[in-house]
Design a protein around this motif. Structure first.
Motif, PDB file in Angstrom:
ATOM      1  N   ASP A   1       0.797  -1.226   0.000  1.00  0.00           N
ATOM      2  CA  ASP A   1       0.000   0.000   0.000  1.00  0.00           C
ATOM      3  C   ASP A   1       0.831   1.278   0.000  1.00  0.00           C
ATOM      4  OD1 ASP A   1       1.055  -0.305   2.515  1.00  0.00           O
ATOM      5  OD2 ASP A   1      -0.818   0.051   3.598  1.00  0.00           O
ATOM      6  N   VAL A   2       2.108   1.154  -0.306  1.00  0.00           N
ATOM      7  CA  VAL A   2       2.980   2.334  -0.315  1.00  0.00           C
ATOM      8  C   VAL A   2       2.639   3.220  -1.519  1.00  0.00           C
ATOM      9  CG1 VAL A   2       5.339   3.052  -0.820  1.00  0.00           C
ATOM     10  CG2 VAL A   2       4.913   1.418   0.983  1.00  0.00           C
ATOM     11  N   PRO A   3       2.429   4.533  -1.310  1.00  0.00           N
ATOM     12  CA  PRO A   3       2.202   5.445  -2.444  1.00  0.00           C
ATOM     13  C   PRO A   3       3.462   5.560  -3.311  1.00  0.00           C
ATOM     14  CG  PRO A   3       1.507   6.430  -0.366  1.00  0.00           C
ATOM     15  CD  PRO A   3       2.306   5.211  -0.011  1.00  0.00           C
ATOM     16  N   LEU A   4       3.263   5.904  -4.553  1.00  0.00           N
ATOM     17  CA  LEU A   4       4.386   6.040  -5.477  1.00  0.00           C
ATOM     18  C   LEU A   4       5.170   7.312  -5.191  1.00  0.00           C
ATOM     19  CD1 LEU A   4       2.626   5.051  -8.835  1.00  0.00           C
ATOM     20  CD2 LEU A   4       3.699   3.558  -7.124  1.00  0.00           C
ATOM     21  N   THR A   5       6.415   7.321  -5.633  1.00  0.00           N
ATOM     22  CA  THR A   5       7.238   8.534  -5.527  1.00  0.00           C
ATOM     23  C   THR A   5       6.561   9.674  -6.294  1.00  0.00           C
ATOM     24  OG1 THR A   5       9.298   7.301  -5.272  1.00  0.00           O
ATOM     25  CG2 THR A   5       9.468   9.539  -6.135  1.00  0.00           C
ATOM     26  N   ALA A   6       6.554  10.841  -5.690  1.00  0.00           N
ATOM     27  CA  ALA A   6       5.956  12.019  -6.325  1.00  0.00           C
ATOM     28  C   ALA A   6       6.821  13.237  -5.993  1.00  0.00           C
ATOM     29  CB  ALA A   6       4.528  12.220  -5.825  1.00  0.00           C
ATOM     30  N   PHE A   7       6.392  14.411  -6.488  1.00  0.00           N
ATOM     31  CA  PHE A   7       7.218  15.611  -6.290  1.00  0.00           C
ATOM     32  C   PHE A   7       7.380  15.932  -4.806  1.00  0.00           C
ATOM     33  CE2 PHE A   7       2.988  17.352  -6.065  1.00  0.00           C
ATOM     34  CZ  PHE A   7       3.080  18.427  -5.207  1.00  0.00           C
ATOM     35  N   ASN A   8       6.384  15.546  -3.991  1.00  0.00           N
ATOM     36  CA  ASN A   8       6.441  15.850  -2.556  1.00  0.00           C
ATOM     37  C   ASN A   8       6.637  14.610  -1.691  1.00  0.00           C
ATOM     38  OD1 ASN A   8       3.949  14.750  -3.112  1.00  0.00           O
ATOM     39  ND2 ASN A   8       2.842  16.003  -1.612  1.00  0.00           N
ATOM     40  N   ARG A   9       6.914  13.484  -2.332  1.00  0.00           N
ATOM     41  CA  ARG A   9       7.103  12.249  -1.576  1.00  0.00           C
ATOM     42  C   ARG A   9       8.288  11.473  -2.166  1.00  0.00           C
ATOM     43  NH1 ARG A   9       2.682  10.164  -2.553  1.00  0.00           N
ATOM     44  NH2 ARG A   9       1.515  10.840  -0.694  1.00  0.00           N
ATOM     45  N   THR A  10       9.297  11.264  -1.363  1.00  0.00           N
ATOM     46  CA  THR A  10      10.463  10.499  -1.788  1.00  0.00           C
ATOM     47  C   THR A  10      10.716   9.379  -0.785  1.00  0.00           C
ATOM     48  OG1 THR A  10      11.958  11.996  -0.619  1.00  0.00           O
ATOM     49  CG2 THR A  10      11.516  12.478  -2.956  1.00  0.00           C
ATOM     50  N   TYR A  11      11.643   8.508  -1.152  1.00  0.00           N
ATOM     51  CA  TYR A  11      11.954   7.362  -0.298  1.00  0.00           C
ATOM     52  C   TYR A  11      13.462   7.190  -0.200  1.00  0.00           C
ATOM     53  CZ  TYR A  11       7.043   6.144  -0.763  1.00  0.00           C
ATOM     54  OH  TYR A  11       5.674   6.169  -0.717  1.00  0.00           O
ATOM     55  N   LYS A  12      13.886   6.632   0.925  1.00  0.00           N
ATOM     56  CA  LYS A  12      15.294   6.296   1.071  1.00  0.00           C
ATOM     57  C   LYS A  12      15.436   5.056   1.950  1.00  0.00           C
ATOM     58  CE  LYS A  12      16.165   9.542   4.919  1.00  0.00           C
ATOM     59  NZ  LYS A  12      17.034  10.658   5.373  1.00  0.00           N
ATOM     60  N   VAL A  13      16.486   4.306   1.667  1.00  0.00           N
ATOM     61  CA  VAL A  13      16.850   3.164   2.491  1.00  0.00           C
ATOM     62  C   VAL A  13      17.973   3.622   3.406  1.00  0.00           C
ATOM     63  CG1 VAL A  13      17.792   0.818   2.504  1.00  0.00           C
ATOM     64  CG2 VAL A  13      16.158   1.501   0.730  1.00  0.00           C
ATOM     65  N   VAL A  14      17.812   3.362   4.700  1.00  0.00           N
ATOM     66  CA  VAL A  14      18.792   3.812   5.694  1.00  0.00           C
ATOM     67  C   VAL A  14      19.331   2.589   6.442  1.00  0.00           C
ATOM     68  CG1 VAL A  14      19.197   5.215   7.737  1.00  0.00           C
ATOM     69  CG2 VAL A  14      17.586   6.004   5.982  1.00  0.00           C
ATOM     70  N   ALA A  15      20.642   2.462   6.492  1.00  0.00           N
ATOM     71  CA  ALA A  15      21.291   1.411   7.279  1.00  0.00           C
ATOM     72  C   ALA A  15      21.967   2.063   8.477  1.00  0.00           C
ATOM     73  CB  ALA A  15      22.309   0.658   6.437  1.00  0.00           C
ATOM     74  N   SER A  16      21.844   1.424   9.636  1.00  0.00           N
ATOM     75  CA  SER A  16      22.413   1.985  10.854  1.00  0.00           C
ATOM     76  C   SER A  16      22.932   0.867  11.741  1.00  0.00           C
ATOM     77  CB  SER A  16      21.351   2.790  11.603  1.00  0.00           C
ATOM     78  OG  SER A  16      21.846   3.271  12.828  1.00  0.00           O
ATOM     79  N   ALA A  17      24.104   1.084  12.331  1.00  0.00           N
ATOM     80  CA  ALA A  17      24.707   0.085  13.224  1.00  0.00           C
ATOM     81  C   ALA A  17      24.755   0.645  14.646  1.00  0.00           C
ATOM     82  CB  ALA A  17      26.109  -0.269  12.744  1.00  0.00           C
ATOM     83  N   ASP A  18      24.172  -0.099  15.585  1.00  0.00           N
ATOM     84  CA  ASP A  18      24.208   0.280  16.995  1.00  0.00           C
ATOM     85  C   ASP A  18      25.452  -0.353  17.620  1.00  0.00           C
ATOM     86  OD1 ASP A  18      23.787   0.939  19.600  1.00  0.00           O
ATOM     87  OD2 ASP A  18      22.079  -0.401  19.906  1.00  0.00           O
ATOM     88  N   ILE A  19      26.458   0.490  17.905  1.00  0.00           N
ATOM     89  CA  ILE A  19      27.726   0.020  18.465  1.00  0.00           C
ATOM     90  C   ILE A  19      28.007   0.822  19.736  1.00  0.00           C
ATOM     91  CG2 ILE A  19      30.191  -0.347  18.043  1.00  0.00           C
ATOM     92  CD1 ILE A  19      29.571  -0.243  15.040  1.00  0.00           C
TER      93      ILE A  19
END
Length: 511
Positions: free
Chosen positions: A100-118
């Motif tokens: 159900d994720v909306p598509l990318t648009a002029f006001n909606r973008t997406y990113k994948v974020v990786a994070s390590a808890d050290i």
């Protein structure tokens, strides 16, 4: 990594890369994380990767927009492990985009974020933008594993026959849908290395090679190299290893292919030469030189495969001339014939006269096998050379060997742009001493006729036919003009005859 991460990250680092930076609802985003250890031994509590949406909206009464960051998907990649100083720790991940994720648009973008808890250092992070599009626009769409299993449920079967059938169906699907099916690689690779029978492992290897082709990663090359050096592989499975290696040659497997080309078994070397044509990229760095080496092999089968694959290089005048020398000088008729076949596209590169001269020379070749190759070579010649080609056709139509004449009679169906050859075909159909050759000419020469002419001619033959064998040349001849009204009428009538094979062929000719 920014400056702050270098200052406060204890020397740790994190690099994120995506296999596909475009995805669609319900698809999988795959990628790789390389986590670098710090200046001293550390402990990773948790490594996560998340998909975020970034929504930007105008804020009433303010020039500054309102930005909402929402987590859409998450995977815990690793945790509870020690990080050695200055170490590099690679991880792979898979995130499934919610349906159900909306598509990318002029006001909606997406990113994948990786994070390590050290603990004890600033958590290293990295992010990469990803575009969410409609599934129909997602050319690299990856289906989630559970959807693949819904389509190929027997990939988990314990029964050999059902599992092998599923692997074969998967193998075929990978030709057009490989990018969508990559999430099934782990289970296919498991069957390839841990299958309970040789047959299962071989079928899995075929499917795996088709799936990985054009998506080869270093770990795939390592797996293939290990297979090639595994003791006790049966001949059929080793052939599949060769096929996989040639498929991957332009993606890093060339050293393995070169090693296989020096294998003590002529059968293996022949498999290499054959599959360099049929399963490798048409051209890539190193292929030409490898084929030249194989074309001088002591085994005729190896040489035959190599000169066949060299057809990709007939745009090089030197290769074309060398193939002609092989046709003239090789001691094996099969190699000679294959060399003549590889020459047939030389006319596209300004070598028409040269190629025809080679073919004219081999009209005198003592080997019937070589002469039988010549008619097929002529089928690709340009119509402007019809006068010279006509002389070659006339000679082949009068060859003392029935097989050569039969091959020539069949090829009239591929010489439709040269109607000037019709008298030769008609003479063969009426006067050749062999009944089979006469019937072959009758069935193939219709392409040299105008539709009205063909309809009248084959209608007359139909009226004179006395047996089912007499009807086959008529059906074959009518195929070339199946859209013509009179031809279609005759085929319709033949589709009602009490000869099932003839009737089926007539109906198929109209479809």
């Amino acid at each position: 990594m920014g400056l702050l991460h270098s200052m406060f990250g204890g020397g740790t680092s994190l690099q994120l890369s995506l296999d596909n930076d475009t995805a669609s609802p319900g698809a999988v985003i795959g990628g790789r994380i390389v986590l670098g250890g710090g200046k001293k031994a550390l402990r990773l509590t948790e490594l996560t990767v998340k998909l975020f949406s970034v929504n930007v909206r105008a804020r009433e009464g303010s020039a500054m927009p309102e930005i909402d960051l929402a987590e859409m998907a998450k995977q815990v990649v690793a945790g509870g492990i020690e990080l050695a100083p200055r170490s590099e720790n690679p991880f792979t991940f898979r995130l499934t985009v919610p349906y159900d994720v909306p598509l990318t648009a002029f006001n909606r973008t997406y990113k994948v974020v990786a994070s390590a808890d050290i603990p004890g250092v600033k958590d290293p992070t990295d992010d990469v933008k990803v575009t969410i599009v409609e599934a129909s626009e997602d050319t690299e769409r990856r289906l989630p594993f559970h959807e693949i299993l819904e389509r190929f449920p027997d990939l988990q079967s314990q029964e050999e026959g059902r599992l092998c059938k599923a692997l074969y169906d998967f193998f075929l699907a990978c030709y057009s849908e490989g990018a969508q099916l990559v999430e099934a690689e782990p289970i296919v690779a498991h069957h390839m290395t841990h299958g309970t029978s040789v047959t299962i492992r071989r079928e899995a290897l075929k499917a795996w090679a088709n799936l990985v082709d054009n998506r080869v990663q270093p770990q795939h090359l390592q797996t293939l190299h290990a297979l090639a050096n595994a003791p006790g592989l049966d001949e059929e499975t080793f052939t599949e290893v060769v096929i996989a290696a040639t498929k991957f040659a332009e993606e890093g497997a060339l050293p393995l292919v070169q090693e296989l080309a020096r294998h003590p078994s002529a059968k293996v070397r022949a498999d290499v030469s054959i599959n360099l044509r049929f399963n490798a990229a048409e051209k890539f760095n190193g292929k030409r030189e490898l084929l030249i080496q194989l074309a001088q092999d002591s085994s005729p089968e190896v040489r035959k495969g190599a000169v066949s694959a060299l057809s990709a290089y007939v745009d090089e005048q030197g290769i074309l001339q060398w193939l002609a020398q092989i046709a003239d000088a090789d001691a094996n008729p099969e190699v000679q014939a294959e060399s003549l076949s590889s020459l047939q596209f030389g006319h596209h590169h300004g070598m028409l006269d040269f190629t025809l001269a080679v073919y004219e020379r081999h009209l005198q070749n003592p080997s019937t096998e070589v002469r039988r190759q010549l008619p097929q070579c002529l089928s690709f010649m340009p119509p402007e050379a019809v006068q010279r080609i006509g002389g070659i056709v006339q000679r082949l139509a009068q060859d003392p060997d029935e097989g050569v004449r039969d091959a020539m009679a069949f090829q009239f169906c591929n010489l439709t742009e040269m109607p000037q050859l019709l008298p030769i075909a008609q003479y063969m159909a009426q006067h050749d001493p062999s009944l089979e050759v006469r019937r072959q000419a009758l069935g193939s020469m219709s392409g040299l006729m105008r539709p009205q002419q063909a309809a009248a001619f084959y209608s007359q033959l139909f009226a004179q036919a006395k047996s089912e064998d007499d009807l086959w040349p008529i059906v074959n001849g009518l195929r070339a003009h199946a859209e013509h009204a009179e031809v279609k009428r005759l085929l319709t009538h033949m589709g009602q005859l009490p000869y099932p094979d003839i009737a089926d062929a007539a109906r198929e000719a109209m479809s």
